[in-house]
Design an enzyme around this catalytic site. Sequence first.
Site, PDB file in Angstrom:
ATOM      1  CG  HIS A  91      -1.890   1.100   1.278  1.00 25.70           C
ATOM      2  ND1 HIS A  91      -2.028   1.948   2.347  1.00 25.70           N
ATOM      3  CD2 HIS A  91      -2.802   1.502   0.362  1.00 25.70           C
ATOM      4  CE1 HIS A  91      -2.991   2.814   2.096  1.00 25.70           C
ATOM      5  NE2 HIS A  91      -3.483   2.575   0.901  1.00 25.70           N
ATOM      6  CD  GLU A 118      -2.834   2.257  -3.470  1.00 22.02           C
ATOM      7  OE1 GLU A 118      -3.830   2.973  -3.524  1.00 22.02           O
ATOM      8  OE2 GLU A 118      -1.902   2.461  -2.656  1.00 22.02           O
ATOM      9  CG  ASP A 146      -2.553   6.968  -3.312  1.00 19.20           C
ATOM     10  OD1 ASP A 146      -3.578   6.306  -3.526  1.00 19.20           O
ATOM     11  OD2 ASP A 146      -1.878   6.857  -2.258  1.00 19.20           O
ATOM     12  CG  HIS A 164      -3.141   9.530   0.179  1.00 17.77           C
ATOM     13  ND1 HIS A 164      -3.904  10.325   1.015  1.00 17.77           N
ATOM     14  CD2 HIS A 164      -3.858   8.399  -0.006  1.00 17.77           C
ATOM     15  CE1 HIS A 164      -5.025   9.683   1.330  1.00 17.77           C
ATOM     16  NE2 HIS A 164      -5.017   8.515   0.723  1.00 17.77           N
ATOM     17  CD  GLU A 172      -6.643   5.452  -4.627  1.00 16.39           C
ATOM     18  OE1 GLU A 172      -5.966   4.811  -3.799  1.00 16.39           O
ATOM     19  OE2 GLU A 172      -7.493   6.309  -4.310  1.00 16.39           O
TER      20      GLU A 172
HETATM   21  O1  G3P Z   1      -6.265   1.716  -3.311  1.00 18.42           O
HETATM   22  C1  G3P Z   1      -6.508   1.288  -2.007  1.00 18.42           C
HETATM   23  C2  G3P Z   1      -6.346   2.396  -1.020  1.00 18.42           C
HETATM   24  O2  G3P Z   1      -5.133   3.030  -1.250  1.00 18.42           O
HETATM   25  C3  G3P Z   1      -7.465   3.403  -1.075  1.00 18.42           C
HETATM   26  O3  G3P Z   1      -7.402   4.357  -0.061  1.00 18.42           O
HETATM   27  O4  G3P Z   1      -6.903   6.604   0.783  1.00 18.42           O
HETATM   28  O5  G3P Z   1      -5.227   4.790   1.021  1.00 18.42           O
HETATM   29  O6  G3P Z   1      -5.675   5.788  -1.192  1.00 18.42           O
HETATM   30  P1  G3P Z   1      -6.247   5.430   0.145  1.00 18.42           P
HETATM   31 MG    MG Z   2      -4.467   4.619  -2.511  1.00 17.85          MG
END
Ligand code: G3P
Ligand code: MG
Length: 243
Positions: A11, A38, A40, A53, A113
Amino acid sequence: MTLVLPPVIGHRGAAALAPENTLAAIRTAAAGGVAMVEVDAKLTADGVAILLHDDDLDRTTDGTGPAAVTTAAEFARLDAGRWFAPEFAGEPVPTLEAALALVVELGLAINIEIKPCPGREVETAKVVLATARAAWPAALAPPLMSSFALESLDVAARLAPDWPRGYLIWDRPDDWRDVADRLGAASLHVCPERSTPAQMAQYLADGRPVAAYTVNDAAAAAALWQAGVAAVFSDDPASLLPR
Ligand code: G3P
Ligand code: MG
């Protein structure tokens, strides 16, 4: 074809171990043996896709103010590592292009993402898709594109219909199944803590692989896999890998 996800996805790279959404975090995830990360992605003021993020710089860089008014040149001068720990001082905010080059070099899979600043859903998706299309070798399995922003996913479906899309659910709309169908979603990305057991069961019965965010506890991950969840996003992904 059904999307196959690895059981653990790093993450924001490996957000518990290195500053999130940096090249160091991606390297840390890979060093721990993780197969997929993953990140952002959002836009600078002048339309360059970068990893970040929040809508503001303050939490994860030494800058301040909204990302949407910060140019790529200004981003390039920011430190995205020192806030996390002194040994990461000097770690830059990576461009999506640089992050994808590293992901390819390390042989990882990626979930990008699309995280637009409010009002920039369409342009962010367009630039992220174009950047990823240009940077990602066609011979590799394509990135998994996901977003909470349905407008962004619509753009992804139009510009890269052959790339899988993950439907990120926060406040579940009543018509979530129709939305998933309309988007051609390959996977559902859901938050177990915001979902009732009945809702989790509905996601799992829907047929698409389910990925759960964010899971940092081994017992919780085991229970989710046992229930049929395909993948968990974790800030310390290596700690959840089978030994
Ligand atoms: O993509 C999964 C997760 O990252 C979504 O929430 O706020 O951590 O980007 P966030
Ligand atoms: Mg995310």
